[in-house]
Design an enzyme around this catalytic site. Structure first.
Site, short mmCIF file in Angstrom:
data_model
loop_
_atom_site.label_atom_id
_atom_site.label_comp_id
_atom_site.label_asym_id
_atom_site.label_seq_id
_atom_site.Cartn_x
_atom_site.Cartn_y
_atom_site.Cartn_z
N HIS A 335 0.82 -1.20 0.00
CA HIS A 335 0.00 0.00 0.00
C HIS A 335 0.86 1.26 0.00
CE1 HIS A 335 0.47 1.14 4.32
NE2 HIS A 335 0.53 -0.16 4.53
N CYS A 354 3.03 -4.78 6.97
CA CYS A 354 2.69 -4.54 5.57
C CYS A 354 3.86 -3.88 4.83
CB CYS A 354 1.45 -3.67 5.46
SG CYS A 354 -0.09 -4.55 5.81
#
Length: 459
Positions: A335, A354
């Protein structure tokens, strides 16, 4: 087949229309997008399809070749030669009982020769195809390699015995990625006395064998210790992106093989309860609506009294302007981030697991267009709308989150990287220890769901 040259031209136009080129406006980025493109032009390369491991023909159990097969003397002698020279692939000839094979060849016992040669061949296949390192030494390794199903040991044995080319098994099974070849060349060039360098090269060659032999026609690959993401098409790097990965410890980024099923533009962020309740964010959002609006937060209190807080799309959203939808048990995905200054840091192991990607909107548009989920004009409209939009892709793309401490960097140079998660030691110890037979294909480590918190990157 898809002509990626035309797609890249659409992408460049889309990025310009969306203001990404102007907003990013770094000379390096402009060069990446606008200089000579090796896939552009009349002879643009065609994107090959990613292998679909679920659609391979399955050989019925009754028709499979047996575990022990017939070996002639010359075939056994050729196998002995392969085993004696297998050190060039980073494996140890001592693992394969060459003395027992020689004894069986001299004994005249055909049954004994068949058994020993078949066993040593299977061991060799397993190490070349699956990796020599047992699963318990592969920390946080959640990739399940499909190669044992696609390339069964006994069928390979029957194949090379029929052809008579025993040596071909090395070429059949060795990883096809250019980085593996670079490590193999480095091993050949490293003096035998430089044992530590050779151990590191062998360990990272083995890591390539933990992955599918063929990674596919187009895919994303990120090497965690390198802090880099590559978009690969037909074996060539199309674009590279710096990354921010999980901090060492419980939030270390696990190694995975997942599939991008869609692109989320202008995502929302559901704030974890450790912040909503533990740090009082929920009450603050409910009690200070002006501050909440300014920061994009909306809160609701459920019948049980629990507060849910969702950060709406916008410039302060913790996920930035996009995320790649790649469902997995760890809740790990790629992301954007509003804290883009952190990509200039040398230590980028800062997240809660992440993988955060620079030039993320460029990556999102690339995946959407390559996956035929959106046209150029649609990608521009969606990305600039400010509205949450999930774009499913028709052609899914694998994502490999890997861990190499030696490899070819994005500039084409073989180099070492810091072992930020201390994962080299168990691999090196396993390669120094006796070979383990009947190794597990899947890890028994727990898949911990990692909830990303943007503020962990701010220190």
């Amino acid at each position: 087949m898809i002509n990626i040259g035309s797609i890249r031209r659409d992408l460049c136009a889309a990025l310009a229309a969306a203001g990404v080129l102007a907003a990013s406006a770094t000379p390096a980025m402009a060069q990446v997008l606008e200089q000579q493109d090796p896939l552009a032009g009349e002879d643009a390369a065609q994107v090959t399809l990613t292998p679909d491991f679920q659609t391979q023909e399955v050989v019925q159990e009754d028709n499979r070749p047996p575990a022990v097969q017939e070996w002639t003397g010359p075939q056994a002698d050729a196998l002995k030669s392969v085993l004696q020279n297998i050190g060039s692939e980073g494996l140890d000839p001592a693992d394969y009982r060459i003395g027992a094979l020689e004894g069986a060849m001299l004994s005249g016992d055909r049954d004994g020769l068949n058994y020993v040669a078949s066993e040593q061949f299977r061991w060799l296949v397993e190490d070349l195809r699956d990796g020599r390192t047992p699963m318990e030494a592969r920390r946080q390794w959640f990739v399940v390699d499909p190669d044992p199903d696609l390339l069964p040991s006994n069928e390979l044995m029957a194949q090379v015995l029929e052809s008579g080319d025993i040596r071909s098994i090395v070429d059949i099974l060795a990883p096809v990625h250019a980085d593996y070849a670079a490590l193999r060349d480095a091993l050949a060039a490293t003096p035998a006395g430089d044992t530590e360098a050779r151990r590191m090269i062998r360990a990272n060659m083995d890591r390539w064998r933990w992955l599918p032999r063929d990674l596919g026609g187009q895919y994303l690959l990120t090497n965690v210790p390198e802090y880099q993401l590559r978009l690969m098409v037909n074996g060539r790097i199309i674009n590279t992106y710096r990354t921010i990965v999980g901090a060492p410890g419980r939030t270390a980024t696990p190694q995975m093989m997942e599939t991008v099923e869609g692109v989320v533009f202008n995502p929302t962020w559901t704030v974890p309860q450790s912040i909503v309740r533990g740090e009082g964010l929920g009450e603050r959002v409910l009690n200070n609506p002006q501050w909440a609006r300014r920061n994009g937060y909306r809160a609701t209190r459920g019948a049980n009294g629990w507060i849910t807080v969702v950060q709406q799309p916008g410039p302060q959203n913790s996920l930035g302007r996009m995320k790649l939808d790649m469902p997995n048990a760890h809740a790990i995905f790629l992301h954007d981030t509003p804290a883009r200054n952190l990509f200039d840091s040398s230590n980028r192991a800062r997240s809660h697991g992440c993988v955060r990607v620079e030039r993320a909107l460029e990556l999102a548009m690339t995946v959407a267009i390559l996956g035929q989920g959106a046209t150029r004009d649609e990608a521009v409209a969606i990305s600039t709308s400010g509205e949450y939009t999930r774009v499913p892709v028709e052609r899914t793309m694998p994502v490999y989150i890997t861990y190499f401490t030696m490899g070819v960097d994005v500039d084409g140079n073989l180099r070492s990287y810091n072992d930020i998660y201390n994962r080299d030691a168990p691999v090196l110890a396993a390669l120094d220890a006796p070979r383990v037979d009947n190794r597990a294909r899947e890890t028994d480590e727990e898949a911990v769901e990692l909830i990303d918190d943007i503020r962990t990157t701010a220190t």
